[in-house]
Every structure is written in C-alpha cells, then in structure tokens.
Scaffold this motif. Structure first.
Motif, PDB file in Angstrom:
ATOM      1  N   GLU A  16      36.984  12.374 -61.928  1.00 55.35           N
ATOM      2  CA  GLU A  16      38.252  12.801 -62.533  1.00 55.35           C
ATOM      3  C   GLU A  16      38.919  11.649 -63.290  1.00 55.35           C
ATOM      4  O   GLU A  16      39.469  11.859 -64.368  1.00 55.35           O
ATOM      5  N   LYS A  19      37.013  11.066 -66.446  1.00 51.97           N
ATOM      6  CA  LYS A  19      37.343  12.118 -67.407  1.00 51.97           C
ATOM      7  C   LYS A  19      38.667  11.808 -68.108  1.00 51.97           C
ATOM      8  O   LYS A  19      38.801  11.990 -69.323  1.00 51.97           O
ATOM      9  N   ALA A  23      39.187  11.015 -72.037  1.00 49.35           N
ATOM     10  CA  ALA A  23      40.166  11.750 -72.860  1.00 49.35           C
ATOM     11  C   ALA A  23      41.055  10.775 -73.629  1.00 49.35           C
ATOM     12  O   ALA A  23      41.375  11.011 -74.806  1.00 49.35           O
ATOM     13  N   GLU A 118      27.686  12.823 -66.392  1.00 51.88           N
ATOM     14  CA  GLU A 118      27.407  13.944 -67.294  1.00 51.88           C
ATOM     15  C   GLU A 118      26.672  15.087 -66.610  1.00 51.88           C
ATOM     16  O   GLU A 118      26.965  16.252 -66.863  1.00 51.88           O
ATOM     17  N   ASP A 121      29.212  16.984 -64.164  1.00 53.07           N
ATOM     18  CA  ASP A 121      30.430  17.607 -64.674  1.00 53.07           C
ATOM     19  C   ASP A 121      30.231  18.023 -66.130  1.00 53.07           C
ATOM     20  O   ASP A 121      30.178  17.174 -67.018  1.00 53.07           O
ATOM     21  N   PRO A 122      30.137  19.324 -66.391  1.00 54.57           N
ATOM     22  CA  PRO A 122      29.905  19.795 -67.754  1.00 54.57           C
ATOM     23  C   PRO A 122      31.020  19.393 -68.725  1.00 54.57           C
ATOM     24  O   PRO A 122      30.765  19.183 -69.906  1.00 54.57           O
ATOM     25  N   GLU A 123      32.233  19.280 -68.220  1.00 53.36           N
ATOM     26  CA  GLU A 123      33.343  18.869 -69.098  1.00 53.36           C
ATOM     27  C   GLU A 123      33.168  17.427 -69.548  1.00 53.36           C
ATOM     28  O   GLU A 123      33.410  17.096 -70.708  1.00 53.36           O
ATOM     29  N   ILE A 124      32.737  16.555 -68.652  1.00 49.44           N
ATOM     30  CA  ILE A 124      32.473  15.166 -69.025  1.00 49.44           C
ATOM     31  C   ILE A 124      31.333  15.121 -70.032  1.00 49.44           C
ATOM     32  O   ILE A 124      31.394  14.382 -71.024  1.00 49.44           O
ATOM     33  N   SER A 126      30.496  17.398 -72.189  1.00 48.36           N
ATOM     34  CA  SER A 126      31.022  17.892 -73.460  1.00 48.36           C
ATOM     35  C   SER A 126      31.892  16.838 -74.148  1.00 48.36           C
ATOM     36  O   SER A 126      31.778  16.601 -75.359  1.00 48.36           O
ATOM     37  N   MET A 127      32.759  16.205 -73.383  1.00 49.47           N
ATOM     38  CA  MET A 127      33.634  15.170 -73.936  1.00 49.47           C
ATOM     39  C   MET A 127      32.818  13.976 -74.429  1.00 49.47           C
ATOM     40  O   MET A 127      33.120  13.389 -75.471  1.00 49.47           O
ATOM     41  N   LYS A 130      31.343  14.835 -77.705  1.00 45.27           N
ATOM     42  CA  LYS A 130      32.388  14.795 -78.735  1.00 45.27           C
ATOM     43  C   LYS A 130      32.668  13.353 -79.162  1.00 45.27           C
ATOM     44  O   LYS A 130      32.798  13.065 -80.350  1.00 45.27           O
TER      45      LYS A 130
END
Length: 154
Positions: A16, A19, A23, A118, A121-124, A126-127, A130
C-alpha cells in the motif's frame, strides 16, 4: 492518497505504501514544469533510441528521485566500481564494470520494489505500466514464423 514521508529504508514499504509512492511519482510527471522538461527531452531525442537514453532517461530519473528520496530511496549510491561477479569471464586483472550512477541507484531500488509487488497487486502492475509508458517508447516485437528467419519448433 498522500503517504507520509518516512526515513525508513526502502525495503520497509508495504504494498500500500509502495502504491502511494508510485501514485506520487506519476503525479510528479504531470506537474507542468516536469511535463515541459519531458517534452523538451523528447524533442531533443527525435525518436532515436540512443538519444532517448541520453536526453529523456536522465530527466525521468531525476523526476522520480525527487519524489522517492523522501521514502528512503537515497541517491547516495556508492558509485565507483562494482565488484566482479563470480564466474565472469575475462582476465583476473581486468577492470571491473562501473556501478550505476548514484542518482540511478535509488530509482533502481524503487523499480525493483515495485516489480516485486506487480504480481501481487494488479493496481500496482497497472500503475507501473503507466509510469513506464511516460518515458519508455513503445516496443514492437518483430514478427515470428518460418519466413522471418525465426526458429520454429516442430
């Protein structure tokens, strides 16, 4: 989604926290002054991969380092020469390879930490994708098959 800056070492970041820092890094690339620096570097690179490394990568590294240093990813790397790896070829007295520049050391540690999260956590993931897209050109794979000189399994 701001995380508090902690002097703890980089390994102490949870998924977290990583992440949140990721961000912040992405947000930093969107800041007007950084967006302008990146655009100037892209213009200087002229879609040439060698020039991308020369002009774009140092700007991207600096932008990331400005954010991540508050989280224990320092840019005070050892510099100098890296020790020889066991099993490396070459004469015993050969010069050792230079270590990454100190500025790059913190960014590489951060990148390794993000990479380790990675798959969890799929959000990590994706970020991270990006972020990479902000300074790495898209890579197209060459076609594979019998007519392209590629090796095909039978």
């Amino acid at each position: 989604m701001a995380a508090s800056a902690q002097p703890a070492g980089p390994a102490a970041l949870s998924a977290e926290q990583a992440k949140a820092v990721l961000a912040e890094v992405i947000k930093a690339f969107g800041a007007p002054e950084n967006a302008q620096r990146m655009e100037e570097a892209r213009d200087n690179a002229c879609n040439d991969m060698g020039k991308m490394l020369q002009f774009l990568l140092p700007v991207a590294t600096q932008i990331q380092q400005d954010v991540i240093k508050a989280y224990g990813f320092s840019s005070d790397g050892e510099g100098g020469l890296c020790p020889r790896r066991a099993g490396s070829s070459g004469p015993a007295g050969a010069a050792r390879a230079p270590c990454p520049p100190p500025l790059l050391a913190g960014v590489l540690k951060f990148a390794r930490l993000i990479k380790s999260y990675e798959s969890q956590d799929p959000e990590i993931a994706s970020m991270s994708g990006k972020l990479k897209a902000m300074f790495l050109p898209p890579m197209t794979l060459p076609p594979h098959g019998a007519g392209t000189g590629g090796v095909t399994a039978s």
